[in-house]
Design an enzyme around this catalytic site. Structure first.
Site, PDB file in Angstrom:
ATOM      1  N   SER A 227       8.957  34.165 -18.975  1.00 10.27           N
ATOM      2  CA  SER A 227       9.213  33.880 -20.734  1.00 10.27           C
ATOM      3  C   SER A 227       8.448  34.950 -21.424  1.00 10.27           C
ATOM      4  O   SER A 227       7.640  35.564 -20.871  1.00 10.27           O
ATOM      5  CB  SER A 227       8.508  32.577 -21.051  1.00 10.27           C
ATOM      6  OG  SER A 227       8.382  32.577 -22.264  1.00 10.27           O
TER       7      SER A 227
ATOM      8  N   TYR B 141       1.585  26.426 -21.535  1.00  8.68           N
ATOM      9  CA  TYR B 141       2.818  27.241 -21.273  1.00  8.68           C
ATOM     10  C   TYR B 141       2.893  28.592 -21.073  1.00  8.68           C
ATOM     11  O   TYR B 141       3.374  29.248 -20.046  1.00  8.68           O
ATOM     12  CB  TYR B 141       4.197  26.878 -22.446  1.00  8.68           C
ATOM     13  CG  TYR B 141       5.468  27.317 -22.185  1.00  8.68           C
ATOM     14  CD1 TYR B 141       6.281  26.498 -21.314  1.00  8.68           C
ATOM     15  CD2 TYR B 141       5.843  28.844 -22.410  1.00  8.68           C
ATOM     16  CE1 TYR B 141       7.653  27.056 -20.631  1.00  8.68           C
ATOM     17  CE2 TYR B 141       7.024  28.998 -22.274  1.00  8.68           C
ATOM     18  CZ  TYR B 141       7.958  28.254 -21.439  1.00  8.68           C
ATOM     19  OH  TYR B 141       9.322  28.859 -21.072  1.00  8.68           O
TER      20      TYR B 141
HETATM   21  P1  NDP Z   1      15.268  22.259 -19.484  1.00 12.82           P
HETATM   22  O1  NDP Z   1      14.040  21.354 -20.224  1.00 12.82           O
HETATM   23  O2  NDP Z   1      16.639  21.906 -20.236  1.00 12.82           O
HETATM   24  O3  NDP Z   1      15.283  21.641 -18.233  1.00 12.82           O
HETATM   25  C1  NDP Z   1      14.123  21.710 -17.421  1.00 12.82           C
HETATM   26  C2  NDP Z   1      14.391  21.321 -15.890  1.00 12.82           C
HETATM   27  O4  NDP Z   1      13.313  21.310 -15.050  1.00 12.82           O
HETATM   28  C3  NDP Z   1      15.071  19.758 -15.856  1.00 12.82           C
HETATM   29  O5  NDP Z   1      16.217  20.148 -15.064  1.00 12.82           O
HETATM   30  C4  NDP Z   1      14.014  19.138 -15.434  1.00 12.82           C
HETATM   31  O6  NDP Z   1      14.538  17.975 -14.884  1.00 12.82           O
HETATM   32  C5  NDP Z   1      13.250  20.009 -14.719  1.00 12.82           C
HETATM   33  N1  NDP Z   1      11.894  19.404 -14.394  1.00 12.82           N
HETATM   34  C6  NDP Z   1      10.798  19.420 -15.371  1.00 12.82           C
HETATM   35  N2  NDP Z   1       9.801  18.867 -14.931  1.00 12.82           N
HETATM   36  C7  NDP Z   1       9.824  18.666 -13.627  1.00 12.82           C
HETATM   37  C8  NDP Z   1       9.023  17.824 -12.816  1.00 12.82           C
HETATM   38  N3  NDP Z   1       7.963  17.180 -12.946  1.00 12.82           N
HETATM   39  N4  NDP Z   1       9.901  17.572 -11.436  1.00 12.82           N
HETATM   40  C9  NDP Z   1      10.891  18.265 -11.031  1.00 12.82           C
HETATM   41  N5  NDP Z   1      11.904  18.831 -12.149  1.00 12.82           N
HETATM   42  C10 NDP Z   1      11.294  19.155 -13.449  1.00 12.82           C
HETATM   43  O7  NDP Z   1      14.763  23.648 -19.587  1.00 12.82           O
HETATM   44  P2  NDP Z   1      15.426  25.088 -19.521  1.00 12.82           P
HETATM   45  O8  NDP Z   1      16.602  25.034 -18.894  1.00 12.82           O
HETATM   46  O9  NDP Z   1      15.333  25.631 -21.084  1.00 12.82           O
HETATM   47  O10 NDP Z   1      14.125  26.114 -18.591  1.00 12.82           O
HETATM   48  C11 NDP Z   1      14.480  26.411 -17.500  1.00 12.82           C
HETATM   49  C12 NDP Z   1      13.368  27.473 -17.440  1.00 12.82           C
HETATM   50  O11 NDP Z   1      13.483  28.598 -18.161  1.00 12.82           O
HETATM   51  C13 NDP Z   1      11.787  26.973 -17.516  1.00 12.82           C
HETATM   52  O12 NDP Z   1      11.114  27.588 -16.604  1.00 12.82           O
HETATM   53  C14 NDP Z   1      11.499  27.648 -19.134  1.00 12.82           C
HETATM   54  O13 NDP Z   1      10.224  27.807 -18.958  1.00 12.82           O
HETATM   55  C15 NDP Z   1      12.210  29.033 -18.965  1.00 12.82           C
HETATM   56  N6  NDP Z   1      12.643  29.599 -20.110  1.00 12.82           N
HETATM   57  C16 NDP Z   1      13.288  28.861 -20.842  1.00 12.82           C
HETATM   58  C17 NDP Z   1      14.078  29.347 -22.037  1.00 12.82           C
HETATM   59  C18 NDP Z   1      14.725  28.985 -23.237  1.00 12.82           C
HETATM   60  O14 NDP Z   1      14.972  29.271 -24.355  1.00 12.82           O
HETATM   61  N7  NDP Z   1      15.509  27.840 -22.797  1.00 12.82           N
HETATM   62  C19 NDP Z   1      13.305  30.703 -22.533  1.00 12.82           C
HETATM   63  C20 NDP Z   1      12.440  31.038 -21.609  1.00 12.82           C
HETATM   64  C21 NDP Z   1      11.976  30.578 -20.518  1.00 12.82           C
HETATM   65  P3  NDP Z   1      15.176  16.626 -15.425  1.00 12.82           P
HETATM   66  O15 NDP Z   1      16.819  16.567 -15.078  1.00 12.82           O
HETATM   67  O16 NDP Z   1      14.600  15.473 -14.858  1.00 12.82           O
HETATM   68  O17 NDP Z   1      15.013  16.744 -17.135  1.00 12.82           O
END
Ligand code: NDP
Length: 251
Positions: A158, A171
């Site tokens: 990030s 985070y």
């Molecule tokens: P979302 O919140 O849309 O999706 C996160 C995913 O992680 C979901 O599928 C969720 O599962 C899963 N997850 C969360 N907690 C757990 C857990 N305890 N066990 C298993 N699975 C879990 O996030 P994004 O798609 O936005 O983010 C994806 C990655 O990109 C992350 O690492 C984030 O930090 C990074 N990122 C995102 C940015 C953005 O602008 N979106 C910018 C920079 C980095 P479930 O289906 O149950 O919700």
């Protein structure tokens, strides 16, 4: 730290033909898009995540597009213990015999609050899901990656994993740690040219997490997860063979 941009990369149609790729957090947001795009480019994707219904929706999307049938592994990384990691290893070994890629993508935002007031329980949760889980999964699955001719591990970073900014708390710390984990592993892999370890910052992307972090923002001003997926395919596929220990931006 030198950051390189992957904007504009377009993968060949067969970029991931015959590869087995594990994506965490595959049920939503960026993980869903990377899973669908990987499958569309030939990969057999192991969809790993917390909510079974979300994973099944992505499974259906992949199968109805005519892409290779994915696997599903439901796991809550907050609660998973050693037995579950052993199960993951045994199931993947029995089904595929190797692994050609891991996309460490699952993550949680935690609180947006000053360190002075940061909730301690939330701190532990965020570091566990965002940082310790990629370590545990990588450690568990390394023997399967070593069976691949060309394996790639992608750690999701990030902007706040590279520059500290106020109120990003656990985070930001988890993402700095992720960059460090990627570098330590990459340096250990220097004698193993068939496995590479890199970090990728997707940049601001239209997902539930982004909405949670910036509730006042108009989501239509942001790229969709599908638009940034090609950067992940670059790091997973043969075009990045030999690229190791580097930090990239998808945008
Ligand atoms: P979302 O919140 O849309 O999706 C996160 C995913 O992680 C979901 O599928 C969720 O599962 C899963 N997850 C969360 N907690 C757990 C857990 N305890 N066990 C298993 N699975 C879990 O996030 P994004 O798609 O936005 O983010 C994806 C990655 O990109 C992350 O690492 C984030 O930090 C990074 N990122 C995102 C940015 C953005 O602008 N979106 C910018 C920079 C980095 P479930 O289906 O149950 O919700």
């Amino acid at each position: 730290m030198e950051i390189e941009s992957l904007t504009g990369y377009q993968p060949p149609a067969d970029a991931l033909e015959g590869r087995v790729v594990l994506v965490t957090g595959a049920g939503a947001g960026i993980g869903r898009a990377v899973s669908v795009a990987s499958a569309a480019h030939g990969a057999t994707v192991v969809l790993m995540g917390r909510t079974q219904a979300n994973l099944e929706t992505v499974y259906d999307e992949i199968v109805s597009a005519g892409s290779p049938e994915p696997g599903i592994f439901v796991i809550d990384f907050e609660r998973a213990g050693p037995d579950q990691y052993t199960q993951i290893f045994e199931a993947l070994q029995a089904t595929y015999g190797r692994l050609d890629g891991i996309v460490h993508n699952a993550g949680i935002l935690g609180d947006r609050s000053p360190i002075e007031h940061y909730d301690v329980k939330t701190w532990h949760r965020v570091l566990h899901v965002n940082l310790t889980t990629p370590f545990l999964l990588t450690r568990t699955l390394m023997p399967l990656l070593r069976c691949s001719e060309d394996a790639s591990i992608i750690f999701t970073s990030s902007g706040v994993g590279r520059v500290g900014k106020p109120f990003w708390g656990a985070y930001a710390v988890s993402k700095f740690g992720t960059e460090s984990l990627m570098q330590v592993l990459a340096s250990e892999l220097e004698g193993s040219p068939n496995i590479r370890s890199n970090a990728l910052n997707p940049g601001a992307t239209r997902t539930a997490m982004r909405r949670q972090a910036y509730p006042g923002e108009d989501p239509d001003t942001l790229p969709s997860p599908d638009q940034i997926a090609p950067a992940y395919l670059y790091l997973l596929g043969p075009d990045s063979k030999g690229v190791n220990g580097r930090s990239f931006d998808a945008q």
